[in-house]
Design a protein around this motif. Sequence first.
Motif, PDB file in Angstrom:
ATOM      1  N   LEU A  47       0.808  -1.215   0.000  1.00  0.00           N
ATOM      2  CA  LEU A  47       0.000   0.000   0.000  1.00  0.00           C
ATOM      3  C   LEU A  47       0.845   1.271   0.000  1.00  0.00           C
ATOM      4  CD1 LEU A  47      -2.828  -1.017   2.515  1.00  0.00           C
ATOM      5  CD2 LEU A  47      -2.969  -0.874   0.024  1.00  0.00           C
ATOM      6  N   THR A  48       2.013   1.240   0.652  1.00  0.00           N
ATOM      7  CA  THR A  48       2.817   2.453   0.773  1.00  0.00           C
ATOM      8  C   THR A  48       3.935   2.548  -0.256  1.00  0.00           C
ATOM      9  OG1 THR A  48       4.314   1.412   2.390  1.00  0.00           O
ATOM     10  CG2 THR A  48       2.369   2.560   3.252  1.00  0.00           C
ATOM     11  N   GLU A  49       4.338   1.412  -0.828  1.00  0.00           N
ATOM     12  CA  GLU A  49       5.437   1.413  -1.793  1.00  0.00           C
ATOM     13  C   GLU A  49       4.953   1.099  -3.204  1.00  0.00           C
ATOM     14  OE1 GLU A  49       8.495   2.250  -1.193  1.00  0.00           O
ATOM     15  OE2 GLU A  49       8.483   2.349   0.987  1.00  0.00           O
ATOM     16  N   ALA A  50       4.350  -0.074  -3.372  1.00  0.00           N
ATOM     17  CA  ALA A  50       3.973  -0.523  -4.717  1.00  0.00           C
ATOM     18  C   ALA A  50       2.829   0.298  -5.298  1.00  0.00           C
ATOM     19  CB  ALA A  50       3.606  -2.006  -4.694  1.00  0.00           C
ATOM     20  N   LEU A  51       1.750   0.483  -4.516  1.00  0.00           N
ATOM     21  CA  LEU A  51       0.564   1.158  -5.040  1.00  0.00           C
ATOM     22  C   LEU A  51       0.840   2.594  -5.490  1.00  0.00           C
ATOM     23  CD1 LEU A  51      -2.440   1.042  -5.669  1.00  0.00           C
ATOM     24  CD2 LEU A  51      -2.914   1.719  -3.296  1.00  0.00           C
ATOM     25  N   PRO A  52       1.503   3.435  -4.682  1.00  0.00           N
ATOM     26  CA  PRO A  52       1.795   4.794  -5.160  1.00  0.00           C
ATOM     27  C   PRO A  52       2.655   4.810  -6.416  1.00  0.00           C
ATOM     28  CG  PRO A  52       2.122   4.655  -2.788  1.00  0.00           C
ATOM     29  CD  PRO A  52       1.930   3.259  -3.280  1.00  0.00           C
ATOM     30  N   ARG A  53       3.627   3.885  -6.494  1.00  0.00           N
ATOM     31  CA  ARG A  53       4.484   3.840  -7.681  1.00  0.00           C
ATOM     32  C   ARG A  53       3.670   3.451  -8.920  1.00  0.00           C
ATOM     33  NH1 ARG A  53      10.042   2.906  -7.990  1.00  0.00           N
ATOM     34  NH2 ARG A  53      10.063   3.740  -5.872  1.00  0.00           N
ATOM     35  N   VAL A  54       2.798   2.465  -8.774  1.00  0.00           N
ATOM     36  CA  VAL A  54       1.966   2.028  -9.900  1.00  0.00           C
ATOM     37  C   VAL A  54       1.039   3.153 -10.348  1.00  0.00           C
ATOM     38  CG1 VAL A  54       0.107   0.469 -10.593  1.00  0.00           C
ATOM     39  CG2 VAL A  54       2.064  -0.420  -9.335  1.00  0.00           C
ATOM     40  N   LEU A  55       0.412   3.844  -9.395  1.00  0.00           N
ATOM     41  CA  LEU A  55      -0.511   4.928  -9.746  1.00  0.00           C
ATOM     42  C   LEU A  55       0.214   6.067 -10.453  1.00  0.00           C
ATOM     43  CD1 LEU A  55      -2.730   5.121  -6.531  1.00  0.00           C
ATOM     44  CD2 LEU A  55      -3.336   4.139  -8.756  1.00  0.00           C
ATOM     45  N   VAL A  93      -1.357  -1.698 -17.167  1.00  0.00           N
ATOM     46  CA  VAL A  93      -1.513  -1.529 -15.723  1.00  0.00           C
ATOM     47  C   VAL A  93      -1.516  -2.847 -14.954  1.00  0.00           C
ATOM     48  CG1 VAL A  93      -3.044  -0.666 -13.909  1.00  0.00           C
ATOM     49  CG2 VAL A  93      -2.643   0.701 -15.961  1.00  0.00           C
ATOM     50  N   PRO A  94      -2.231  -3.890 -15.400  1.00  0.00           N
ATOM     51  CA  PRO A  94      -2.156  -5.152 -14.647  1.00  0.00           C
ATOM     52  C   PRO A  94      -0.733  -5.687 -14.517  1.00  0.00           C
ATOM     53  CG  PRO A  94      -3.982  -5.212 -16.199  1.00  0.00           C
ATOM     54  CD  PRO A  94      -3.184  -3.990 -16.533  1.00  0.00           C
ATOM     55  N   ALA A  98       1.087  -3.575 -11.898  1.00  0.00           N
ATOM     56  CA  ALA A  98       0.660  -3.888 -10.536  1.00  0.00           C
ATOM     57  C   ALA A  98       1.265  -5.198 -10.049  1.00  0.00           C
ATOM     58  CB  ALA A  98      -0.870  -3.949 -10.470  1.00  0.00           C
ATOM     59  N   VAL A  99       1.216  -6.221 -10.890  1.00  0.00           N
ATOM     60  CA  VAL A  99       1.727  -7.538 -10.493  1.00  0.00           C
ATOM     61  C   VAL A  99       3.238  -7.501 -10.280  1.00  0.00           C
ATOM     62  CG1 VAL A  99       2.074  -9.918 -11.254  1.00  0.00           C
ATOM     63  CG2 VAL A  99      -0.146  -8.825 -11.579  1.00  0.00           C
ATOM     64  N   VAL A 100       3.967  -6.945 -11.262  1.00  0.00           N
ATOM     65  CA  VAL A 100       5.430  -6.967 -11.173  1.00  0.00           C
ATOM     66  C   VAL A 100       5.926  -6.087 -10.036  1.00  0.00           C
ATOM     67  CG1 VAL A 100       7.582  -6.510 -12.397  1.00  0.00           C
ATOM     68  CG2 VAL A 100       5.647  -7.477 -13.633  1.00  0.00           C
ATOM     69  N   TYR A 101       5.380  -4.887  -9.887  1.00  0.00           N
ATOM     70  CA  TYR A 101       5.805  -4.022  -8.787  1.00  0.00           C
ATOM     71  C   TYR A 101       5.510  -4.676  -7.436  1.00  0.00           C
ATOM     72  CZ  TYR A 101       7.463   0.320 -10.854  1.00  0.00           C
ATOM     73  OH  TYR A 101       8.224   1.271 -11.496  1.00  0.00           O
ATOM     74  N   PHE A 108       9.201  -1.464 -14.127  1.00  0.00           N
ATOM     75  CA  PHE A 108       8.790  -0.453 -15.100  1.00  0.00           C
ATOM     76  C   PHE A 108       8.807  -1.006 -16.519  1.00  0.00           C
ATOM     77  CE2 PHE A 108       9.983   3.123 -17.964  1.00  0.00           C
ATOM     78  CZ  PHE A 108       8.800   3.827 -17.869  1.00  0.00           C
ATOM     79  N   GLN A 109       9.917  -1.599 -16.933  1.00  0.00           N
ATOM     80  CA  GLN A 109      10.041  -2.099 -18.302  1.00  0.00           C
ATOM     81  C   GLN A 109       9.134  -3.292 -18.543  1.00  0.00           C
ATOM     82  OE1 GLN A 109      11.487  -0.210 -20.217  1.00  0.00           O
ATOM     83  NE2 GLN A 109      13.134   0.850 -19.153  1.00  0.00           N
ATOM     84  N   TYR A 110       9.037  -4.195 -17.591  1.00  0.00           N
ATOM     85  CA  TYR A 110       8.130  -5.333 -17.750  1.00  0.00           C
ATOM     86  C   TYR A 110       6.690  -4.866 -17.831  1.00  0.00           C
ATOM     87  CZ  TYR A 110      11.592  -9.044 -16.980  1.00  0.00           C
ATOM     88  OH  TYR A 110      12.639  -9.918 -17.113  1.00  0.00           O
ATOM     89  N   GLY A 111       6.370  -3.832 -17.043  1.00  0.00           N
ATOM     90  CA  GLY A 111       5.003  -3.325 -17.060  1.00  0.00           C
ATOM     91  C   GLY A 111       4.629  -2.732 -18.400  1.00  0.00           C
ATOM     92  N   ILE A 112       5.568  -2.024 -19.036  1.00  0.00           N
ATOM     93  CA  ILE A 112       5.271  -1.380 -20.315  1.00  0.00           C
ATOM     94  C   ILE A 112       5.347  -2.371 -21.482  1.00  0.00           C
ATOM     95  CG2 ILE A 112       6.131   0.305 -22.002  1.00  0.00           C
ATOM     96  CD1 ILE A 112       6.857   2.131 -19.800  1.00  0.00           C
ATOM     97  N   TRP A 113       6.410  -3.175 -21.509  1.00  0.00           N
ATOM     98  CA  TRP A 113       6.682  -3.981 -22.703  1.00  0.00           C
ATOM     99  C   TRP A 113       6.357  -5.469 -22.552  1.00  0.00           C
ATOM    100  CZ3 TRP A 113       7.670  -0.254 -25.999  1.00  0.00           C
ATOM    101  CH2 TRP A 113       8.412   0.851 -25.619  1.00  0.00           C
ATOM    102  N   GLY A 114       6.144  -5.939 -21.327  1.00  0.00           N
ATOM    103  CA  GLY A 114       6.053  -7.376 -21.115  1.00  0.00           C
ATOM    104  C   GLY A 114       7.441  -7.941 -20.825  1.00  0.00           C
ATOM    105  N   SER A 115       7.514  -9.195 -20.401  1.00  0.00           N
ATOM    106  CA  SER A 115       8.784  -9.751 -19.943  1.00  0.00           C
ATOM    107  C   SER A 115       9.787  -9.956 -21.069  1.00  0.00           C
ATOM    108  CB  SER A 115       8.546 -11.077 -19.221  1.00  0.00           C
ATOM    109  OG  SER A 115       7.909 -12.006 -20.080  1.00  0.00           O
ATOM    110  N   ALA A 116       9.340 -10.399 -22.249  1.00  0.00           N
ATOM    111  CA  ALA A 116      10.271 -10.734 -23.332  1.00  0.00           C
ATOM    112  C   ALA A 116      11.008  -9.501 -23.838  1.00  0.00           C
ATOM    113  CB  ALA A 116       9.526 -11.426 -24.478  1.00  0.00           C
ATOM    114  N   PHE A 117      10.269  -8.514 -24.323  1.00  0.00           N
ATOM    115  CA  PHE A 117      10.917  -7.315 -24.849  1.00  0.00           C
ATOM    116  C   PHE A 117      11.459  -6.458 -23.713  1.00  0.00           C
ATOM    117  CE2 PHE A 117      10.798  -2.941 -26.659  1.00  0.00           C
ATOM    118  CZ  PHE A 117      11.763  -3.141 -27.636  1.00  0.00           C
ATOM    119  N   GLY A 118      10.788  -6.470 -22.559  1.00  0.00           N
ATOM    120  CA  GLY A 118      11.272  -5.712 -21.414  1.00  0.00           C
ATOM    121  C   GLY A 118      12.661  -6.162 -20.981  1.00  0.00           C
ATOM    122  N   THR A 119      12.926  -7.473 -21.061  1.00  0.00           N
ATOM    123  CA  THR A 119      14.253  -7.996 -20.717  1.00  0.00           C
ATOM    124  C   THR A 119      15.308  -7.455 -21.673  1.00  0.00           C
ATOM    125  OG1 THR A 119      13.308 -10.025 -19.788  1.00  0.00           O
ATOM    126  CG2 THR A 119      15.630 -10.087 -20.421  1.00  0.00           C
TER     127      THR A 119
END
Length: 343
Positions: A23-31, A205-206, A209-212, A308-319
């Motif tokens: 709630l204090t670390e992941a959620l604010p960063r995701v939002l 966004v999903p 949220a999951v990766v963060y 951040f990169q996994y959230g935007i691109w997915g795991s394959a291209f994010g890597t």
Amino acid sequence: MTDGPFVQEFETVDVQSLLSVLLTEALPRVLTITLLIGFGVGLANLAVGYGLVDVIARVGRYLTEPANLPDEVGAAVLTNMLSVTAGYGMLAEFRESGLLDDRATLIAIVINTFFGFLKHSITYYGPVLVPILGVQTGLLYVGVRAGISLAISVIGLLAGAILLRGYEYDSSAVEPETPDDEKRTHRETLRHAGVKTAEQLRSIVPRLAVVYSLVFVALEYTDQLLAGFAAVGIEEPAAIVDPVASLVGLPAAAVPVIIVSLVDPTMGAVTVAPMIGDVLTPAQAVLALLVGSLFSLTVGTVKRSIPFQYGIWGSAFGTKVIIVNTGLKAVFIIAAILVFLVV
């Protein structure tokens, strides 16, 4: 029989503490990132809807043409100077639409490096680090970081000139779908841009949220593990940093600076500032911060780049993006350190 230090440390991790982290670390960063990505994607969609991409791209054409990138990428490059996250959001939209493939997107990301630095120099390096370090040391450090970022962007330009030679781009992928004789009203254009932005965010966004959440929970356990090591007298960071500091000719006083910089670059600057002039020369202070930033690449990759990169691109291209970005930063930080050793 009493529990060992590791068991005692991990007993402090419970559901309540994990919820607090989420709630204090992941959620604010995701939002925050969601808002910035939404701004970038929305800006891209509005620019397309109103035909502004070509206008904005003319300014960035001096960068896109030598790198054999489409003019539209110039808009993302310039947006980077306002918000790095928004610039990434625009590139994500161009890749999603089919304008850019993976290779072209990677090269555009590398070129963006220096323009992202310009943004950070206005919001962080200039107003924060220079006052902390003093004018001489602060400007020296900012200048070195600027040189590193510029070198990375130049590598991107050269890579585009060589690897994207002969590329053909389908600019119709980002053109409005409405024929010229059936132009949308302003309300329809805004609604269409909003719908496309929402669709893009639904796919991003999903993952964010999951990766963060996973990363911050893992870091919570990592902190406990490091505390367990400290409880039995094993100071792992110092054991690694001390030989490196000696190797580059830094005195023992620089070791705490490097260790603190590994976790927090700003605190590293605060730690080294009182030493400048008496214990460390300005050049040694900058060298200590550079060594600290080299070590902190690992921490930064886990805490920021991966989610951040996994959230935007997915795991394959994010890597791929993480490997390229982190690898280039490491190479040029090491190059800067070697320059200090030579001069």
